[in-house]
Design a protein around this motif. Structure first.
Motif, PDB file in Angstrom:
ATOM      1  N   ALA A  64     -75.742  14.335 -70.709  1.00 47.00           N
ATOM      2  CA  ALA A  64     -76.015  14.088 -69.289  1.00 47.00           C
ATOM      3  C   ALA A  64     -75.048  13.035 -68.738  1.00 47.00           C
ATOM      4  O   ALA A  64     -74.558  13.156 -67.605  1.00 47.00           O
ATOM      5  N   LEU A  65     -74.757  12.009 -69.544  1.00 48.68           N
ATOM      6  CA  LEU A  65     -73.822  10.966 -69.093  1.00 48.68           C
ATOM      7  C   LEU A  65     -72.434  11.555 -68.883  1.00 48.68           C
ATOM      8  O   LEU A  65     -71.760  11.264 -67.896  1.00 48.68           O
ATOM      9  N   LYS A  66     -71.998  12.415 -69.798  1.00 48.08           N
ATOM     10  CA  LYS A  66     -70.684  13.086 -69.650  1.00 48.08           C
ATOM     11  C   LYS A  66     -70.688  13.962 -68.409  1.00 48.08           C
ATOM     12  O   LYS A  66     -69.720  13.993 -67.647  1.00 48.08           O
ATOM     13  N   SER A  67     -71.796  14.703 -68.218  1.00 46.01           N
ATOM     14  CA  SER A  67     -71.901  15.577 -67.050  1.00 46.01           C
ATOM     15  C   SER A  67     -71.799  14.782 -65.752  1.00 46.01           C
ATOM     16  O   SER A  67     -71.269  15.255 -64.745  1.00 46.01           O
ATOM     17  N   ALA A  68     -72.280  13.527 -65.801  1.00 45.67           N
ATOM     18  CA  ALA A  68     -72.236  12.659 -64.613  1.00 45.67           C
ATOM     19  C   ALA A  68     -70.898  11.941 -64.496  1.00 45.67           C
ATOM     20  O   ALA A  68     -70.721  11.097 -63.608  1.00 45.67           O
ATOM     21  N   GLY A  69     -69.963  12.236 -65.399  1.00 46.17           N
ATOM     22  CA  GLY A  69     -68.637  11.623 -65.316  1.00 46.17           C
ATOM     23  C   GLY A  69     -68.558  10.254 -65.974  1.00 46.17           C
ATOM     24  O   GLY A  69     -67.653   9.463 -65.675  1.00 46.17           O
ATOM     25  N   GLY A  70     -69.494   9.956 -66.865  1.00 45.22           N
ATOM     26  CA  GLY A  70     -69.464   8.657 -67.574  1.00 45.22           C
ATOM     27  C   GLY A  70     -69.918   7.523 -66.680  1.00 45.22           C
ATOM     28  O   GLY A  70     -70.632   7.746 -65.704  1.00 45.22           O
TER      29      GLY A  70
END
Ligand code: COA
Length: 334
Positions: A64-70
């Motif tokens: 989810a964090l990666k999906s949010a762009g970090g």
């Protein structure tokens, strides 16, 4: 202008080991036909020995964090009814494991309604300026708490985790969480529960602790009736609150417990059955992980598209229930 929580990222995972209905039919007095027709479930995933809820939560959280762009988050909320241990909470371990430093991190327990409760707590924290960005994870590992001889529960539940990153924004932003409806009824707490391990029934040397007290017990038929009633009422109230008609619901993302429950709620709301997200056929009832897993799957499949209205509703032990409305944003799903 009111600060509103906006969805910026989503991610999910199930453990690798798939258990299909035939495998369970070899162990229990059940059949693929019974399970499919009574629940809609074809298979579920169970964690391998040694895997903990935090392991599932961390993978979903990272996705989810990666999906949010970090980028940083200011709070971690873990919705779970199967924490690694009674104390401490599992969320701090997940936050530390994800390298998120010393952010506030805590567990929320609302059984299968946990993810919707987690979203509501996160939205409140964002509105109150306690955090600008919150990671909400729903994770449950029920397989080790299922009585292998109880066909009423053993065929239903699967393990998994799903997560969302919420960020401060405006109500008009894509991804805005537009409203919530929550409720509980403790008078019916006995309908789904794990009796042992709490302050009422501790394991101690003078009181032989029954192995079965560690297991989830469920009075399926009664739960079914309450689930249909409560999710229909809660969703109905929320539709009124956010000003949506049934035809405005592009996707009905209900808790994935039983396809018959989902269709009954959709019928009660007058939402067309073709709008019901079904993911339980491949993962079973994953409790607090079920809604984010279903949303992630629908986004990956391309059926859930930016700009569509999503009605989430969930129900579980407690009894606890909750609904949330959201306009789906343009998120990368990994
Ligand atoms: N395989 C074969 N037969 C089974 C079975 C299984 N896995 N589980 C139950 N049965 C049998 C029962 O023993 C009963 O037999 P009988 O008629 O001879 O007494 C029959 O099937 C019907 O049982 P019942 O419990 O009435 O079935 P149901 O249609 O209500 O389905 C559930 C059972 C659990 C699938 C269903 O009640 C359900 O989904 N409940 C809600 C669960 C839920 O929402 N959980 C989430 C919140 S905790």
């Amino acid at each position: 202008m009111t600060r509103t929580a906006v969805l910026r990222g989503i991610g999910a995972m199930v453990p690798p080991r798939a258990v299909d209905n035939d495998e369970l039919s070899a162990l229990l007095d059940t059949s693929d036909e019974w399970i499919r027709t009574r629940t809609g479930i074809r298979r579920r995933h169970w964690a391998d020995p040694g895997m903990a809820t935090s392991d599932l939560a961390m993978v979903a959280g990272e996705r989810a964090l990666k999906s949010a762009g970090g980028g940083p988050v200011g709070m971690v909320i873990l919705a779970t009814s199967t924490p690694n241990q009674p104390m401490p909470a599992t969320a701090p371990q997940v936050a530390a494991g994800l390298g998120l430093g010393t952010v506030p991190a805590y567990d929320v327990t609302a059984a299968c309604a946990g993810f919707v409760y987690g979203l509501s707590v996160a939205a409140g924290a964002i509105a109150a300026r306690l955090a600008d960005r919150v990671l909400v994870i729903g994770a449950d590992l029920w397989s080790t708490r299922l009585n292998p001889d109880d066909r009423a529960t053993a065929v239903i539940f699967g393990d998994g985790a799903g997560a969302a990153v919420l960020e401060a924004g405006r109500e008009s932003d894509p991804g805005a969480l537009l409203g919530f409806d929550l409720g509980s009824d403790g008078l019916h707490r006995e309908l789904a529960r794990v009796p042992g391990g709490g302050s009422l029934q501790l394991a101690d040397p003078d009181t032989p602790f029954q192995q079965s007290d560690h297991y989830l017990t469920m009075r399926g038929k009664e739960i079914f009736t309450h689930a249909v009633g409560r999710m229909s009422e809660s969703s109905g109230r929320l539709l009124k609150q956010v000003g949506w008609e049934a035809r405005d619901v592009d996707w009905f993302a209900g808790h994935q417990a039983n396809a018959r429950i989902l269709h009954a709620v959709a019928d009660a709301l007058d939402v067309d059955r073709s709008r019901v997200l079904i993911h339980l056929d491949r993962v079973g009832n994953t409790s607090a992980a079920s809604i984010p897993l279903a949303l992630t799957d629908a986004a990956v499949q391309g059926s859930l598209r930016p700009g569509q209205n999503v009605l989430m509703t969930a129900f579980g032990g407690g009894l606890s229930w909750g609904s949330a409305a959201l306009n789906w944003p343009d998120v990368d799903v990994l």
